[in-house]
Motif scaffolding. Structure first.
Motif, mmCIF file in Angstrom:
data_model
loop_
_atom_site.group_PDB
_atom_site.id
_atom_site.type_symbol
_atom_site.label_atom_id
_atom_site.label_comp_id
_atom_site.label_asym_id
_atom_site.label_seq_id
_atom_site.Cartn_x
_atom_site.Cartn_y
_atom_site.Cartn_z
ATOM 1 N N UNK A 220 14.563 -16.139 -1.436
ATOM 2 C CA UNK A 220 15.699 -15.756 -2.289
ATOM 3 C C UNK A 220 15.710 -14.049 -2.347
ATOM 4 N N UNK A 221 14.671 -13.356 -1.897
ATOM 5 C CA UNK A 221 14.498 -12.081 -1.879
ATOM 6 C C UNK A 221 14.942 -11.419 -0.628
ATOM 7 N N UNK A 222 15.723 -10.302 -0.728
ATOM 8 C CA UNK A 222 15.754 -9.447 0.664
ATOM 9 C C UNK A 222 15.141 -8.140 0.623
ATOM 10 N N UNK A 223 14.098 -8.139 1.105
ATOM 11 C CA UNK A 223 13.101 -6.965 1.279
ATOM 12 C C UNK A 223 13.024 -5.918 2.301
ATOM 13 N N UNK A 224 13.073 -4.718 1.915
ATOM 14 C CA UNK A 224 13.374 -3.862 3.074
ATOM 15 C C UNK A 224 11.831 -3.427 3.485
ATOM 16 N N UNK A 225 11.583 -3.741 4.947
ATOM 17 C CA UNK A 225 10.133 -3.547 5.308
ATOM 18 C C UNK A 225 9.954 -2.239 5.943
#
Length: 1023
Positions: A220-225
Motif C-alpha cells: 500500500x506504500x510507494x517508497x523512494x529507494x
C-alpha cells in the motif's frame, strides 16, 4: 524492508556510476549476428521475444509468430494457423514454465503457444476473461505496458501481471493491486508523470521516475529507494514472461542486466557502446548461462550478441606475411613466434627481425634462454646475453627437418637427403664445450619430429610411421611401433604420463604404457589432419586442425582409453567465434604456448589466435531433441508417439529439431530407421536442414530414432518415433486366414471331386479292361492259330529243304562228280570238248556249294541252339574249306595257302565262321586267276583276327566303299539292294550277330585283303 532498502541503496549507486563511466569494447568484446527476412524471418519488425521450456526462441512480428532454433525459423501465420484472420501480432503473456503463452493479433484473436506450435483458441481462463472485462470498463489498453518501452504518461494505462493471477492496474493517478479473486486489497495513489517507467521484477512493482528516482510499490506504500545521479534517466526494458529487467544508459549506450542476490538487487554489465535506440530495439532477452543477448528490433529483425572469446593477432610487417608455425614462451608474459614477432598482453609489441632468417618452424629455448632455430641446412643459436641480436651457426650437408631439445639439454637434429629420403641424426650438448654436432645414426626414412620418451628412448616421427630408438645402447636399435601404421607423423608431444601423436589424414593417437590408442574422428573428419594437442590444465584438451579448433574433455578421453566405447564429444570452434582463419598450422616445435594466467596462443595462416581457456563458456547442445514434423507426400503432420501411415505413399520426410544457439557443427543429429525385427541399421548424419526422406518402405512397424551428443562427459540424447504402414488387404492377417480357410475348403472340394472322378474313371477303366481282356483273349487265340500255321509252314520249309537236299543237291553233286571224272579221264585231242567238260564240272560244283551255303545259312535261324560260341580248331576248319575248293582253284591255276598255325584253338561260333570262311574263299577264287589265296588267323591285343588275302583283280572304289559301309547301314533295305552279290552281305549280317567288324583293303589289279575282327571279352562273356 529496511534491510532490503539498505542493500539496494548500496548496490545501485555503483550500478549507475558504472553506467556513466563504462568504456567501449564493442569491436573486441562482442560478436553480432543479425537475422532478417533474408535469413527466414517473416518480417523485420519484432515486437516481443521469449524462450519457451523447450529451448526455442519465439518472436512476435507484424507478419505472424516465428519460432527460432538457432539455425532456422519456423513461421506461423494465417496459412498454417486455422482460424487466424490477421498476422499483425502484439505481445506475449502467460507462463513460460507451464508452456502456456498467449498472444493476440490486431483482430483481437487470441492464440496459445504450447508444445512448440501455435493454435487459435476461443476461450480463456478466468483471469484473462476478468482482465478483459476490466479493460473494457475502464477503456484501458490491454498489453505489455505500451510500445514505448514501459513509458507510462498521461492518458496511458496498462496491466502488469504477477504470478498466480495477481496483477496491477496502472491508471493516470493511481495504481490498483488485484488478488487472485479479482479484489483490490491495495490502491496506490501515485500520479504518474510523462517519463515515468513502471516495471515488474520478482512480483514487485517498481517505478523509475523522470527525475531518476527508483520507487517501490509494496503493501500500500510507494517508497523512494534512491535517486540516481546526473544524466539522462536510464531506459527500462523488461521481459515479463522471463522475469528479466534491463537498464540502458542513454549517455554511454551500455546495457545492464538486473539480478537478485539474496534480498538485494544488483546489475551485471552485458553490452557496451551499442545504441539500442538507433537500432530500434524494442525487446530483449538475456541467456545468463551462455552469456548470449537477444535483441528484437522493430526495423532490423533479430540481433544475437555473443561474447568474443577468441582474438587474432596479425604478426606480419613490411612484406612479411602473417603465417606462423612455431610459438614459444619467453617469460610469463611475453610470447615469441617463429617469425620473430613479440606478443605481450595480446598485443604485438615488436619484432626480432634477424630471426626472420629462420623458417618459422622451430624455437628451442635452452636452460640459458638461448634460442635454437634453423633455416634450410643451417642451425642457428640466438644469444640471450645480447637480446638475441647475435647468433652462432652450423652448416649441415642436408636440409634440417627437425629440432628437439630434451630435458638434459641435448639438442637432437635430423637432416634429410632429398635424393633417397634418408635421414641423419645428430646431437649437440648445448651446455658443454663441444661445439660441433655429433652424428649418431642414419635411417632409411625421413624424420619429421622427435620426442624423448624416457632417458633411454627417443621417439622418431617419420613419413612412414612411428619408430622407437634407443640411442644409449652400444648397438643402437630402432623398431617400428606397428600400431601407428604408415601414418605421416605431424607432431609428438609428451603431456603427463602419455605421449600424443598427431598425423596427416590418420587422426590423433595416445601412446601410453607401450600401447597406442586411436581416437574416433569428428563427424566432418577435420581431426584426421591434427596439428597439436594442448592440455589447458582446466580439464580440457584443445586440438588444432586445418579446419578449425576442437575442445574435448580429458575425462572423456580417459574413459575412451579404458573401454573404447564411449565416443568423446568434440566441441568445435571456427571463424564465427572470432578468429580470422579456420586453418591452424602444425609441424612446428613448439606448436602452442600457454602463459600462467591461462592465455593460450596458437599459430595459424592469419597470425596468432589467442584466448583464455578459463574464461570460455562453450555453448553446448544440451537442449532436447525433437522429431518436429512428419511430411508425407508434401502433407505435414505433427508427430505423436505412434502414427499410422497410408500404404500408398511415395515419400516420407522426417524433420528433426533441437534448439542450439552456438555453432551448428556442435549440434549434429544422427538418425536410423529400423523395421521391427530387422537387423540393426547404421546411423546417418543429418545435414543442416536436419531432415531425411525415405521412399519405397515395405508395410510393417518401423522405429525412427534420432540421437545427438549433449556435451562434455555426457552420453547421447535420444528421441524415438514409432509408425506403422498397414499391409495391403491381401497381406493382412485376416485376409491370410480367410484365404487359408478358403484354400482348405477348395482343397476339400477338390479332393472330393477328384475322388468322385477317380471312382468314375475306375468304372470306365474296369469296362475298358474287360474289353481289352476280351480283345487280348481273341488276339491270343489268333496268335495260337498263327503259331500253328507257322509251325505247319516251318514243317513245309523243312520238307522243302529235304526235297532240295535230296532232289537237287545230290544230282548236282553227281553231275559235278561225273563231269570231273570225265574231265580227268578225257584223253582226246578235242580241246574244246575238254573245256566244256571243265565248265560243266565247275558250274555244277559252284551251284552245289551255293545250295549248301544257303541251306547252312537257313539252318542258323532255324536252330538257335547251335549258334553258341565254343572252342574249335580254326586251322582244321580252314583245311576243310580249302579241300572243298581245291579242285576249283586248281582249275583257275590258283593256289590256296592255310597260314593258320595247326594247333590254334579259338572261342567263336564255329558254324558262323565256317559260313564266313566258305564265302570268303568262294569270292576269292571267283576273282583270282593264276594267283594265291592266303588264309590266316592271329590273336592281337585281346582281338581275334581272321584274314583272307588274294592276289586277284580287286574291287572298284565304289564297290569297296559300299561294302565298307554296309555294316553300318545293315538295317537300310534300300541301301542293301544297291548291289546284288550275296557273299559279303551274308558275312556282314553274321558279323553283326557275332559283334565283329569287317575291314576290307582292295586295289584294282592288286587283290583284296579282308579281315574279320572279334573282341575276346565279348566271347568270354558269351561262353
Amino acid at each position: 524492508m529496511e534491510k532490503y532498502f539498505t542493500r539496494l541503496l548500496v548496490v545501485l549507486p555503483f550500478v549507475f556510476f558504472s553506467i556513466a563511466t563504462a568504456k567501449s569494447f564493442q569491436d573486441q568484446d562482442y560478436i553480432f549476428e543479425w537475422y532478417t527476412d533474408s535469413e527466414g524471418l517473416p518480417q523485420n519488425s519484432i515486437k516481443d521475444i521469449f524462450f519457451d521450456v523447450h529451448g526455442y526462441l519465439w518472436l512476435s512480428t507484424e507478419n505472424g509468430v516465428s519460432r527460432f532454433d538457432g539455425s532456422r525459423f519456423k513461421n506461423f501465420d494465417n496459412t498454417n494457423i486455422p482460424g487466424s484472420t490477421s498476422n499483425r501480432m502484439r505481445f506475449f503473456y502467460g507462463s513460460s514454465s507451464l508452456d502456456s503463452i498467449f498472444i493476440s493479433n490486431s483482430h483481437n484473436q487470441t492464440f496459445l503457444i504450447h508444445d512448440r506450435v501455435v493454435q487459435h483458441i476461443t476461450s480463456f481462463d478466468s483471469f484473462d476473461n476478468r482482465a478483459k472485462s476490466i479493460i473494457a470498463e475502464n477503456r484501458f489498453k490491454f498489453g505489455n505496458i505500451s510500445n514505448d518501452n514501459h513509458f507510462i504518461g498521461r492518458r496511458k494505462s496498462a496491466i502488469l501481471q504477477q504470478t498466480g493471477n495477481k496483477y496491477y492496474l496502472i491508471e493516470i493517478d493511481k495504481i490498483s493491486e488485484y488478488n487472485g479473486r479479482h479484489e483490490t486489497p491495495c490502491i496506490y495513489h501515485y500520479p504518474l508523470e510523462h517519463r515515468d517507467q513502471a516495471f515488474m521484477y520478482n512480483d514487485q512493482l517498481y517505478i523509475l521516475t523522470g527525475e531518476n528516482k527508483l520507487v517501490l510499490c509494496s503493501e500500500g506504500n510507494c517508497l523512494t529507494l534512491y535517486k540516481i545521479g546526473p544524466g539522462k534517466t536510464p531506459i527500462v526494458y523488461t521481459n515479463d514472461i522471463s522475469n528479466q529487467v534491463f537498464l540502458y544508459s542513454q549517455d554511454t549506450h551500455n546495457l545492464f542486466y538486473a539480478e537478485q542476490l539474496s534480498d538485494s538487487l544488483i546489475t551485471k554489465h552485458i553490452l557496451s557502446d551499442f545504441n539500442l535506440q538507433k537500432e530500434a530495439i524494442k525487446s530483449i532477452y538475456f541467456d545468463a548461462n551462455n552469456d548470449i543477448l537477444y535483441l528484437g528490433s522493430s526495423a532490423q529483425g533479430l540481433c544475437i550478441v555473443k561474447k568474443r572469446y577468441f582474438r587474432n593477432i596479425s604478426t606480419g610487417y613490411g612484406n612479411n606475411d602473417d603465417v606462423e608455425y612455431a610459438v614459444s614462451k619467453l617469460n610469463d608474459s611475453v610470447i615469441l613466434t617463429g617469425s620473430g614477432a613479440l606478443i605481450k598482453d595480446g598485443q604485438l609489441t615488436g619484432h626480432h627481425k634477424q630471426m626472420a632468417w629462420a623458417n618459422k618452424y622451430f624455437i628451442c629455448p635452452d636452460r640459458n634462454m638461448n634460442l635454437w632455430m634453423k633455416r634450410g641446412s643451417v642451425l642457428y643459436r640466438f644469444k640471450k646475453e645480447d637480446s638475441y641480436n647475435t647468433y652462432n651457426q652450423w652448416l649441415f650437408d642436408s636440409h634440417i627437418t627437425a629440432l628437439y631439445l630434451d630435458k638434459d639439454q641435448k639438442l637432437w637434429i635430423s637432416t634429410c637427403s632429398e635424393t633417397d629420403r634418408s635421414s641423419d641424426l645428430f646431437y649437440l650438448n648445448v651446455l658443454s664445450d663441444v661445439r660441433e654436432p655429433l652424428k649418431k645414426e642414419r635411417f632409411p626414412f625421413k624424420i619429421t619430429c622427435l620426442e624423448k620418451q624416457s632417458d633411454a628412448t627417443l621417439l622418431l616421427g617419420t613419413e612412414m610411421g612411428l619408430y622407437r630408438y634407443y640411442p644409449e645402447k652400444e648397438n643402437a636399435e630402432v623398431e617400428k611401433i606397428e600400431c601407428a601404421g604408415t601414418a605421416n607423423i605431424r607432431e609428438i608431444q609428451t603431456i603427463g604420463d602419455g605421449t600424443w601423436i598427431t598425423t596427416y589424414n590418420k587422426g590423433y593417437f595416445l601412446y601410453h604404457d607401450n600401447e597406442i590408442t586411436s581416437f574416433p574422428l569428428d563427424h566432418n573428419s577435420a581431426l584426421s589432419t591434427s596439428h597439436t594437442v594442448i592440455d589447458d590444465k582446466n580439464g580440457f584438451l584443445w586440438i588444432t586442425t586445418n579446419k578449425g579448433l576442437f575442445q574435448v574433455s580429458r575425462q572423456s578421453i580417459d574413459q575412451y582409453v579404458k573401454n573404447k566405447k564411449t565416443i568423446p564429444y568434440y566441441h568445435f570452434y571456427d571463424k564465427s567465434c572470432g578468429f580470422t582463419s579456420n586453418e591452424f598450422n602444425g609441424g612446428g616445435k613448439p606448436n602452442s604456448a600457454m602463459l600462467p594466467n591461462g592465455d593460450l596462443y596458437l599459430p595459424s595462416l592469419a597470425g596468432l589466435v589467442y584466448f583464455n581457456s578459463r574464461n570460455i563458456k562453450p555453448i553446448l547442445p544440451g537442449n532436447h531433441l525433437y522429431i518436429d514434423e512428419l511430411e508425407i507426400d508434401n502433407q505435414s503432420f505433427r508427430v505423436r508417439d505412434t502414427f499410422n501411415i497410408k500404404q500408398d505413399f511415395k515419400r516420407i520426410t522426417f524433420y528433426t529439431s533441437s534448439p542450439h544457439y552456438g555453432n551448428q557443427a556442435n549440434n549434429q543429429v544422427e538418425v536410423k530407421l529400423e523395421a521391427n525385427g530387422a537387423k540393426e541399421q547404421n546411423w546417418t548424419l543429418l545435414g543442416r536442414d536436419m531432415a531425411i526422406s525415405y521412399t519405397n518402405l515395405n508395410p510393417g512397424e518401423y522405429i525412427f530414432t534420432a540421437r545427438k551428443k549433449s556435451g562434455f562427459n555426457s552420453g547421447y540424447t535420444y528421441k524415438q518415433f514409432i509408425f506403422y504402414i498397414p499391409f495391403p488387404f491381401y497381406q493382412a492377417y485376416w485376409f491370410k486366414i480367410s484365404a487359408g480357410l478358403f484354400l482348405l475348403l477348395l482343397i476339400h472340394l477338390g479332393v472330393r471331386l477328384r475322388l468322385q472322378y477317380i471312382k468314375n474313371k475306375n468304372v470306365l477303366l474296369s469296362d475298358k479292361i474287360n474289353e481289352h481282356t476280351q480283345q487280348l483273349n481273341d488276339t491270343i487265340t489268333a496268335l495260337r492259330k498263327t503259331e500253328n500255321n507257322l509251325g505247319k509252314q516251318n514243317e513245309s520249309q523243312k520238307k522243302l529243304i529235304a526235297t532240295l537236299t535230296h532232289d537237287i543237291k545230290n544230282p548236282l553233286g553227281y553231275i559235278a562228280y561225273v563231269s570231273h571224272e570225265a574231265y580227268r579221264q578225257f584223253d582226246g585231242k578235242d580241246r574244246i570238248m575238254k573245256d566244256h567238260l571243265k565248265s560243266i564240272y565247275t558250274s555244277s560244283h559252284q551251284l552245289s556249294e551255293l545250295i549248301t551255303n544257303l541251306l547252312d545259312y537257313t539252318k542258323i535261324y532255324d536252330n538257335s541252339a547251335n549258334n553258341k560260341p565254343r572252342v574249335f580248331n580254326i586251322h582244321l576248319l580252314a583245311e576243310q574249306k580249302i579241300a572243298l575248293f581245291r579242285n576249283l582253284a586248281e582249275s583257275q591255276r590258283t593256289k590256296i595257302i592255310n597260314a593258320i598255325p595247326p594247333f590254334m584253338n579259338i572261342i567263336l561260333n564255329k558254324e558262323f565262321i565256317s559260313i564266313i570262311i566258305h564265302n570268303l574263299i568262294d569270292n576269292a577264287i571267283k576273282n583270282t586267276s593264276n594267283g594265291i589265296i592266303t588264309i590266316g588267323c592271329m590273336v592281337l591285343d585281346q582281338h581275334i583276327i581272321i584274314s583272307v588275302r588274294d592276289s586277284g583283280k580287286g574291287m572298284p572304289p565304289e564297290v569297296l566303299n559300299y561294302y565298307r559301309s554296309y555294316q553300318s547301314n545293315i538295317d537300310d533295305e534300300m541301301y542293301k539292294k544297291k548291289y546284288k552279290g550275296m557273299g559279303i552281305k551274308i558275312i556282314s549280317e553274321l558279323l553283326a550277330i557275332m559283334q565283329g567288324t569287317l575291314e576290307i583293303d582292295s586295289q584294282p589289279g592288286k587283290g583284296t585283303h579282308i579281315r574279320l575282327v572279334f573282341h575276346k571279352d565279348v566271347y568270354s562273356d558269351f561262353s
